[in-house]
Design a protein around this motif. Sequence first.
Motif, short mmCIF file in Angstrom:
data_model
loop_
_atom_site.label_atom_id
_atom_site.label_comp_id
_atom_site.label_asym_id
_atom_site.label_seq_id
_atom_site.Cartn_x
_atom_site.Cartn_y
_atom_site.Cartn_z
N SER A 35 0.82 -1.20 0.00
CA SER A 35 0.00 0.00 0.00
C SER A 35 0.86 1.25 0.00
O SER A 35 1.95 1.26 0.56
CB SER A 35 -0.90 0.02 1.24
OG SER A 35 -1.78 -1.06 1.23
N VAL A 36 0.34 2.29 -0.62
CA VAL A 36 0.98 3.60 -0.61
C VAL A 36 -0.10 4.65 -0.36
O VAL A 36 -1.27 4.43 -0.64
CB VAL A 36 1.72 3.91 -1.93
CG1 VAL A 36 2.90 3.00 -2.13
CG2 VAL A 36 0.80 3.85 -3.12
N VAL A 37 0.33 5.79 0.19
CA VAL A 37 -0.58 6.90 0.41
C VAL A 37 -0.15 8.03 -0.52
O VAL A 37 1.01 8.44 -0.52
CB VAL A 37 -0.53 7.36 1.88
CG1 VAL A 37 -1.41 8.57 2.08
CG2 VAL A 37 -0.95 6.23 2.80
N VAL A 38 -1.09 8.51 -1.33
CA VAL A 38 -0.81 9.57 -2.29
C VAL A 38 -1.82 10.70 -2.10
O VAL A 38 -2.91 10.48 -1.58
CB VAL A 38 -0.87 9.05 -3.76
CG1 VAL A 38 0.20 8.01 -4.01
CG2 VAL A 38 -2.23 8.51 -4.08
N PRO A 39 -1.46 11.92 -2.51
CA PRO A 39 -2.41 13.03 -2.39
C PRO A 39 -3.60 12.82 -3.33
O PRO A 39 -3.46 12.22 -4.41
CB PRO A 39 -1.60 14.25 -2.79
CG PRO A 39 -0.40 13.74 -3.49
CD PRO A 39 -0.17 12.35 -3.03
N ASP A 40 -4.74 13.31 -2.90
CA ASP A 40 -5.96 13.20 -3.71
C ASP A 40 -6.01 14.37 -4.68
O ASP A 40 -6.49 15.45 -4.36
CB ASP A 40 -7.19 13.20 -2.80
CG ASP A 40 -8.48 12.96 -3.57
OD1 ASP A 40 -8.41 12.67 -4.78
OD2 ASP A 40 -9.55 13.05 -2.96
N ASN A 41 -5.46 14.17 -5.88
CA ASN A 41 -5.51 15.21 -6.91
C ASN A 41 -5.82 14.56 -8.25
O ASN A 41 -5.94 13.34 -8.35
CB ASN A 41 -4.20 16.01 -6.95
CG ASN A 41 -2.99 15.15 -7.18
OD1 ASN A 41 -3.06 14.11 -7.84
ND2 ASN A 41 -1.86 15.56 -6.65
N ASP A 42 -5.96 15.38 -9.27
CA ASP A 42 -6.36 14.86 -10.58
C ASP A 42 -5.33 13.91 -11.18
O ASP A 42 -5.68 12.92 -11.82
CB ASP A 42 -6.61 16.01 -11.55
CG ASP A 42 -7.87 16.79 -11.20
OD1 ASP A 42 -8.73 16.24 -10.50
OD2 ASP A 42 -7.97 17.96 -11.63
N ALA A 43 -4.05 14.19 -10.96
CA ALA A 43 -3.00 13.33 -11.51
C ALA A 43 -3.07 11.93 -10.89
O ALA A 43 -3.01 10.92 -11.60
CB ALA A 43 -1.63 13.94 -11.27
N SER A 44 -3.22 11.86 -9.57
CA SER A 44 -3.31 10.57 -8.89
C SER A 44 -4.57 9.83 -9.31
O SER A 44 -4.54 8.62 -9.56
CB SER A 44 -3.33 10.76 -7.37
OG SER A 44 -2.16 11.37 -6.94
N ARG A 45 -5.66 10.56 -9.40
CA ARG A 45 -6.93 9.93 -9.81
C ARG A 45 -6.83 9.36 -11.22
O ARG A 45 -7.37 8.29 -11.51
CB ARG A 45 -8.06 10.95 -9.75
CG ARG A 45 -8.40 11.39 -8.35
CD ARG A 45 -9.57 10.65 -7.83
NE ARG A 45 -9.89 11.10 -6.48
CZ ARG A 45 -10.79 10.50 -5.74
NH1 ARG A 45 -11.45 9.45 -6.21
NH2 ARG A 45 -11.03 10.91 -4.52
N GLY A 46 -6.13 10.03 -12.10
CA GLY A 46 -5.96 9.55 -13.46
C GLY A 46 -5.14 8.27 -13.51
O GLY A 46 -5.46 7.34 -14.24
N GLN A 47 -4.08 8.21 -12.70
CA GLN A 47 -3.27 6.99 -12.64
C GLN A 47 -4.08 5.84 -12.06
O GLN A 47 -4.01 4.71 -12.55
CB GLN A 47 -2.02 7.23 -11.78
CG GLN A 47 -1.00 8.11 -12.43
CD GLN A 47 0.18 8.35 -11.53
OE1 GLN A 47 0.04 8.63 -10.34
NE2 GLN A 47 1.37 8.26 -12.10
N ILE A 48 -4.86 6.13 -11.03
CA ILE A 48 -5.68 5.09 -10.41
C ILE A 48 -6.73 4.59 -11.40
O ILE A 48 -6.98 3.39 -11.50
CB ILE A 48 -6.35 5.62 -9.13
CG1 ILE A 48 -5.29 5.88 -8.06
CG2 ILE A 48 -7.41 4.65 -8.63
CD1 ILE A 48 -5.77 6.71 -6.90
N ARG A 49 -7.31 5.50 -12.16
CA ARG A 49 -8.33 5.11 -13.13
C ARG A 49 -7.77 4.14 -14.16
O ARG A 49 -8.43 3.22 -14.61
CB ARG A 49 -8.89 6.36 -13.82
CG ARG A 49 -10.16 6.11 -14.57
CD ARG A 49 -10.82 7.40 -15.08
NE ARG A 49 -11.08 8.33 -13.99
CZ ARG A 49 -10.54 9.55 -13.89
NH1 ARG A 49 -9.69 9.98 -14.82
NH2 ARG A 49 -10.83 10.34 -12.89
#
Length: 62
Positions: A35-49
């Motif tokens: 597990s990793v903790v990342v900031p909730d921003n558009d870039a992270s959301r795009g990678q997760i998607r």
Amino acid sequence: MAKKLKITLVKSTIGAVPVNKKTAEALGLRKINHSVVVPDNDASRGQIRRIRHLVTVEEIDA
């Protein structure tokens, strides 16, 4: 408070599309159940998607 996302790799990247492997690696995910903790921003959301079928995501307050 700034929101963060806890991402856990739940499925192996073996056999995945090379772009998905690189995305998981860029997020810092190495092994299954890591597990990793990342900031909730558009870039992270795009990678997760892009790798949503390989991970689980939880919102946390930090």
